[in-house]
Design a protein around this motif. Structure first.
Motif, mmCIF file in Angstrom:
data_model
loop_
_atom_site.group_PDB
_atom_site.id
_atom_site.type_symbol
_atom_site.label_atom_id
_atom_site.label_comp_id
_atom_site.label_asym_id
_atom_site.label_seq_id
_atom_site.Cartn_x
_atom_site.Cartn_y
_atom_site.Cartn_z
ATOM 1 N N GLU A 18 25.462 -27.122 -39.139
ATOM 2 C CA GLU A 18 25.205 -25.945 -39.961
ATOM 3 C C GLU A 18 26.443 -25.494 -40.739
ATOM 4 O OE1 GLU A 18 24.344 -21.389 -38.854
ATOM 5 O OE2 GLU A 18 22.809 -22.780 -38.117
ATOM 6 N N ALA A 19 27.623 -25.632 -40.131
ATOM 7 C CA ALA A 19 28.860 -25.161 -40.768
ATOM 8 C C ALA A 19 29.380 -26.115 -41.832
ATOM 9 C CB ALA A 19 29.940 -24.936 -39.710
ATOM 10 N N THR A 20 29.090 -27.422 -41.707
ATOM 11 C CA THR A 20 29.678 -28.409 -42.621
ATOM 12 C C THR A 20 28.717 -28.958 -43.673
ATOM 13 O OG1 THR A 20 29.183 -30.277 -41.160
ATOM 14 C CG2 THR A 20 31.320 -29.164 -40.862
ATOM 15 N N PRO A 47 35.386 -26.625 -42.733
ATOM 16 C CA PRO A 47 34.425 -25.533 -42.527
ATOM 17 C C PRO A 47 34.246 -25.237 -41.041
ATOM 18 C CG PRO A 47 33.545 -27.183 -44.033
ATOM 19 C CD PRO A 47 34.797 -27.755 -43.441
ATOM 20 N N THR A 48 34.153 -23.963 -40.714
ATOM 21 C CA THR A 48 33.947 -23.527 -39.334
ATOM 22 C C THR A 48 32.801 -22.518 -39.299
ATOM 23 O OG1 THR A 48 35.593 -21.789 -39.631
ATOM 24 C CG2 THR A 48 36.362 -23.858 -38.664
ATOM 25 N N PRO A 49 32.195 -22.315 -38.136
ATOM 26 C CA PRO A 49 31.061 -21.387 -38.052
ATOM 27 C C PRO A 49 31.441 -19.919 -38.263
ATOM 28 C CG PRO A 49 31.168 -22.797 -36.098
ATOM 29 C CD PRO A 49 32.406 -23.037 -36.897
ATOM 30 N N ARG A 55 36.662 -13.254 -37.858
ATOM 31 C CA ARG A 55 35.566 -13.703 -36.977
ATOM 32 C C ARG A 55 34.171 -13.480 -37.556
ATOM 33 N NH1 ARG A 55 39.129 -16.563 -34.937
ATOM 34 N NH2 ARG A 55 40.258 -15.913 -33.118
ATOM 35 N N SER A 56 34.083 -13.113 -38.810
ATOM 36 C CA SER A 56 32.782 -12.927 -39.443
ATOM 37 C C SER A 56 32.075 -14.278 -39.591
ATOM 38 C CB SER A 56 32.960 -12.291 -40.827
ATOM 39 O OG SER A 56 31.731 -12.304 -41.529
ATOM 40 N N ARG A 57 30.752 -14.244 -39.514
ATOM 41 C CA ARG A 57 29.953 -15.439 -39.749
ATOM 42 C C ARG A 57 29.467 -15.501 -41.196
ATOM 43 N NH1 ARG A 57 29.251 -18.188 -35.534
ATOM 44 N NH2 ARG A 57 27.204 -19.134 -35.419
#
Length: 141
Positions: A18-20, A47-49, A55-57
């Protein structure tokens, strides 16, 4: 000496999550993008989650112009099963994504001509499963 290249398509495989996946989907369309935090504006690669700063998504995928500069690099002569391959893996600074750096390959250049600060432009090389790998050439090549 041989020009720096990239590994043959069948030697490079990726997996997405989902992140990449947005990064790889954009690359398949020959576009370079970077994730930017939707809260604090921090760019992040890989890319990171979540944002490493706040720390926001929340994430926005920002199209980049596709230029960069060599931040760091190595010259690799030979690869298992491919003794004649010369690779120049590099950490590339992306000026329109401050703080983000992408690990890639510099191609179509004499390895002795690569140096810190070398101006680069993105290109895309086919890899397995129909994906495209962002790679970089010296500007003007």
């Amino acid at each position: 000496m041989s020009l720096a290249t990239v590994l043959p398509a069948d030697r490079v495989r990726i997996s997405t999550d989902e992140a990449t996946e947005p990064f790889w989907v954009a690359a398949r369309e020959r576009s370079l993008v970077a994730p930017q935090c939707g809260e604090c504006g921090t760019f992040r690669l890989p890319p990171t989650p979540f944002c490493p700063e706040c720390r926001s998504r929340a994430v926005d995928w920002v199209p980049l112009v596709g230029t960069g500069t060599v931040y760091s690099f190595a010259v690799v002569h030979g690869f298992p099963g491919l003794p004649d391959v010369t690779l120049v893996p590099a950490v590339v600074d992306l000026p329109d994504a401050p703080g983000a750096r992408l690990v890639s390959n510099v191609i179509d250049v004499e390895p002795d001509d690569v140096r810190i600060g070398l101006s680069l432009v993105v290109d895309f090389h086919p890899i397995s499963d129909g994906w495209l790998l962002p790679v970089f050439r010296p500007e003007g090549n």
